[in-house]
Design a protein around this motif. Sequence first.
Motif, PDB file in Angstrom:
ATOM      1  N   ASN A  42       0.867  -1.176   0.000  1.00 61.81           N
ATOM      2  CA  ASN A  42       0.000   0.000   0.000  1.00 61.81           C
ATOM      3  C   ASN A  42       0.906   1.229   0.000  1.00 61.81           C
ATOM      4  O   ASN A  42       2.066   1.158   0.429  1.00 61.81           O
ATOM      5  N   ILE A  43       0.397   2.340  -0.484  1.00 60.45           N
ATOM      6  CA  ILE A  43       1.167   3.591  -0.514  1.00 60.45           C
ATOM      7  C   ILE A  43       0.337   4.674   0.172  1.00 60.45           C
ATOM      8  O   ILE A  43      -0.863   4.793  -0.100  1.00 60.45           O
ATOM      9  N   THR A  44       0.970   5.444   1.044  1.00 60.36           N
ATOM     10  CA  THR A  44       0.200   6.513   1.703  1.00 60.36           C
ATOM     11  C   THR A  44       0.865   7.869   1.460  1.00 60.36           C
ATOM     12  O   THR A  44       0.661   8.485   0.423  1.00 60.36           O
ATOM     13  N   LEU A  45       1.661   8.304   2.392  1.00 58.02           N
ATOM     14  CA  LEU A  45       2.269   9.642   2.293  1.00 58.02           C
ATOM     15  C   LEU A  45       3.708   9.567   2.768  1.00 58.02           C
ATOM     16  O   LEU A  45       4.147   8.564   3.312  1.00 58.02           O
ATOM     17  N   GLY A  46       4.430  10.645   2.556  1.00 56.23           N
ATOM     18  CA  GLY A  46       5.836  10.679   2.952  1.00 56.23           C
ATOM     19  C   GLY A  46       6.190  11.994   3.613  1.00 56.23           C
ATOM     20  O   GLY A  46       5.307  12.720   4.092  1.00 56.23           O
ATOM     21  N   PRO A  47       7.478  12.326   3.631  1.00 61.91           N
ATOM     22  CA  PRO A  47       7.933  13.530   4.330  1.00 61.91           C
ATOM     23  C   PRO A  47       7.278  14.821   3.831  1.00 61.91           C
ATOM     24  O   PRO A  47       7.029  15.716   4.634  1.00 61.91           O
ATOM     25  N   VAL A  48       6.974  14.916   2.539  1.00 64.47           N
ATOM     26  CA  VAL A  48       6.417  16.175   2.015  1.00 64.47           C
ATOM     27  C   VAL A  48       5.112  16.527   2.726  1.00 64.47           C
ATOM     28  O   VAL A  48       4.915  17.650   3.209  1.00 64.47           O
ATOM     29  N   VAL A  49       4.226  15.542   2.809  1.00 65.66           N
ATOM     30  CA  VAL A  49       2.914  15.791   3.437  1.00 65.66           C
ATOM     31  C   VAL A  49       3.075  15.966   4.951  1.00 65.66           C
ATOM     32  O   VAL A  49       2.531  16.911   5.546  1.00 65.66           O
TER      33      VAL A  49
END
Length: 220
Positions: A44-51
């Motif tokens: 699954n993919i969610t969010l990373g450092p940017v968000v």
Amino acid sequence: MASVVFAPSILAADFSRLEKEIESVDRVADSIHVDVMDGHFVPNITLGPVVSNSLKSSGNITTPFSIHLMIEDPWEYGPQFEVDSEDTIIFHAETTERPRKLIERLRDNGCKVGVSQKPDSPVENVLPLLSELEEVLVMGVEPGFGGQEFMTEALGRIERLRERIRQGNHDTTISVDGGMNPSTVGRVADAGADKIIAGSAVFGRENRPEAVREMKKALN
Ligand code: DX5
Ligand code: ZN
């Protein structure tokens, strides 16, 4: 043992209005649990450092972040999270052969550091690290998705960690993530958990503070 604290997991929140969703639990949460997934370590993919960094820098959220890295490369991306001394970054033990070095690297961010494991990984791998960690996160489900049923095998792992923390007199929080709701929180607290992480049981409800209150009540 101090009373059990709660961390809502934003995985179950409405991502189109993430900041408002987090604000809806700001008053009742010990920390905000941020699930970071890369589509490799978990499917699954969610969010990373940017968000995460833009949510933090908005200044509208006062509750500390607890960033759960379910990614294959915590060395590269862990340091990209902007955090402070109240925030925690949690990596998965399966993703590194040099956990002590990784703990140091993440600590250089100025935050607390925690470790987690998938349900099938041997708990023995993390026991020697407890003295160096603020948190050990026990998965109650296979990581990757919210809304799954709690796996009771986690209870033995919690007991084992609690025993080792007691023996070593360590100051390490045991948190439990996945499948937490009013009918499961009692068992994990009895086994020795200090902190409950809950996604669907909180964000799946209209009234989030009420959802947390119900879980607290279930502990009494
Ligand atoms: C699962 C995540 C959990 C998830 C829990 O991989 O790490 O934090 O949000 O969701 P619920 O509480 O719905 O089981
Ligand atoms: Zn999580």
